[in-house]
Design a protein around this motif. Structure first.
Motif, PDB file in Angstrom:
ATOM      1  N   THR A  20      45.266  43.252  37.994  1.00  0.00           N
ATOM      2  CA  THR A  20      46.522  43.764  38.809  1.00  0.00           C
ATOM      3  C   THR A  20      47.716  43.932  37.876  1.00  0.00           C
ATOM      4  OG1 THR A  20      45.335  43.297  40.773  1.00  0.00           O
ATOM      5  CG2 THR A  20      47.458  44.007  41.063  1.00  0.00           C
ATOM      6  N   PHE A  67      44.360  53.388  40.389  1.00  0.00           N
ATOM      7  CA  PHE A  67      44.252  51.769  40.573  1.00  0.00           C
ATOM      8  C   PHE A  67      42.684  51.537  41.380  1.00  0.00           C
ATOM      9  CE2 PHE A  67      44.789  47.680  42.609  1.00  0.00           C
ATOM     10  CZ  PHE A  67      44.764  46.745  41.514  1.00  0.00           C
ATOM     11  N   THR A  71      39.715  49.957  39.240  1.00  0.00           N
ATOM     12  CA  THR A  71      39.067  48.746  39.894  1.00  0.00           C
ATOM     13  C   THR A  71      37.653  48.497  40.375  1.00  0.00           C
ATOM     14  OG1 THR A  71      41.282  48.079  40.788  1.00  0.00           O
ATOM     15  CG2 THR A  71      39.394  46.646  41.507  1.00  0.00           C
TER      16      THR A  71
END
Length: 334
Positions: A20, A67, A71
């Motif tokens: 992250t 994101f 992921t």
């Protein structure tokens, strides 16, 4: 079993937080990697074509959407595509990783050998001048930059002495100088930790008991002192192995070796964020896995952690020489 599950959970948490943070930092970098690659007027691409390319890379979506997609892709093993070359990042990593792994494993093996030789000679050397000489080696090696070590080794052993060829070298010859460059800075902190551990262990009462029974110096070193002093060094070796990718970037650039290090240097120069993110995740996985293995090996290598775990917080590591003399003397008797 509870300790193992707890350590695995901590490792997964470290991986998630690192991923992250790395993604957010790379996303915060100024500029646009897609426009930097395809926005040159020399390519003659129209605004519509640039917009289509940005859409194919997902650069036109919000940060949260990118994101989430990234992921999910990493969880499925899909690392995306290089902005610079258009090739699959997974294929680039798979091509570069074997060379770096060979360099890293050989480097840590040579570093451990050098550290053990320096530490044992510095503490049990036959002459006082020899011990003092080897005691001064680790602080000197710690101060040497990796790139400087590589350049000096090339100048001496390749250009002046002609012992190791730089051009036209076979695979074994091509490893000699890079491994030496990578292992020398790593051997220094390992030797320092091992020397300090040996000094602490040799002052313990159980060592005096073994010495009073007529044990020779070699027996005292290898069978009594070393087995207790090597545990902190094992921890340091695990930490340093996880940091070898950083050293590989410099080493592979100096020696023009095709590997993860050179791939990283090219990605930084080209602002190729998908490749950089994959390299960061790979480095984190190596670091976490190696240190997890080291943690799980501690109870296997040190029986004190198994016999006295009831009185110690789970997962804690004993300091070198930190156990009661009674427990140590029982081990000596066994």
């Amino acid at each position: 079993m509870g300790y193992i599950l707890r350590r695995v959970g901590q490792a997964l948490l470290v991986l998630a937080l690192t991923y992250t943070l790395a993604y957010l930092l790379l996303a915060a970098l100024p500029g646009d990697a897609v426009l930097a690659r395809y926005g040159s007027p020399e390519l003659g691409l129209s605004v519509e074509q640039l917009a289509e390319i940005r859409s194919s890379y997902g650069a036109d979506r919000s940060l949260l959407e990118r994101f989430a997609d990234s992921t999910l892709g990493f969880l499925r093993g899909e690392l995306g595509y290089s902005v610079q070359s258009g090739a699959s990042v997974a294929a680039l990593i798979a091509t570069a990783l074997p060379s770096t792994l060979v360099l890293a494993v050989a480097g840590i093996v040579v570093a451990v050998f050098l550290a053990v030789t320096i530490a044992f000679t510095a503490t049990y050397g036959g002459a006082l001048w020899l011990r003092r000489l080897f005691q001064a080696i680790p602080p000197f090696l710690v101060s040497l930059p990796v790139f400087w070590v590589g350049i000096v080794l090339v100048q001496i052993f390749s250009f002046r002495l002609g012992l190791v060829p730089v051009i036209g070298a076979d695979p074994v010859q091509a490893l000699i100088l890079p491994v030496a460059t990578l292992s020398i800075p790593i051997a220094a902190p390992l030797a320092q930790v091992l020397m300090r551990s040996i000094e602490e262990v040799r002052e313990q009462p159980f060592v005096a008991v073994v010495r009073s029974r007529g044990a020779s110096t070699s027996w005292l070193l290898w069978r009594t002192v070393a087995r207790n002093a090597l545990l902190p060094t094992l921890t340091m070796a695990g930490v340093l192995f996880g940091e070898l990718v950083g050293g590989a970037v410099v080493t592979e650039s100096v020696f023009a070796r095709a590997g993860v290090g050179q791939l990283t240097a090219q990605a930084v120069a080209n602002r190729d964020t998908p490749v950089l993110l994959a390299v960061v995740v790979l480095s984190t996985v190596v670091f976490v896995v190696v240190n997890l293995v080291v943690d799980l090996l501690y109870p296997v290598l040190d029986a004190r952690l198994r016999t006295s775990s009831a009185g110690r917080r789970p997962g804690s590591r004993p300091e070198a020489g930190g156990e009661p003399a009674v427990i140590r003397e029982k081990e000596v008797v066994r």
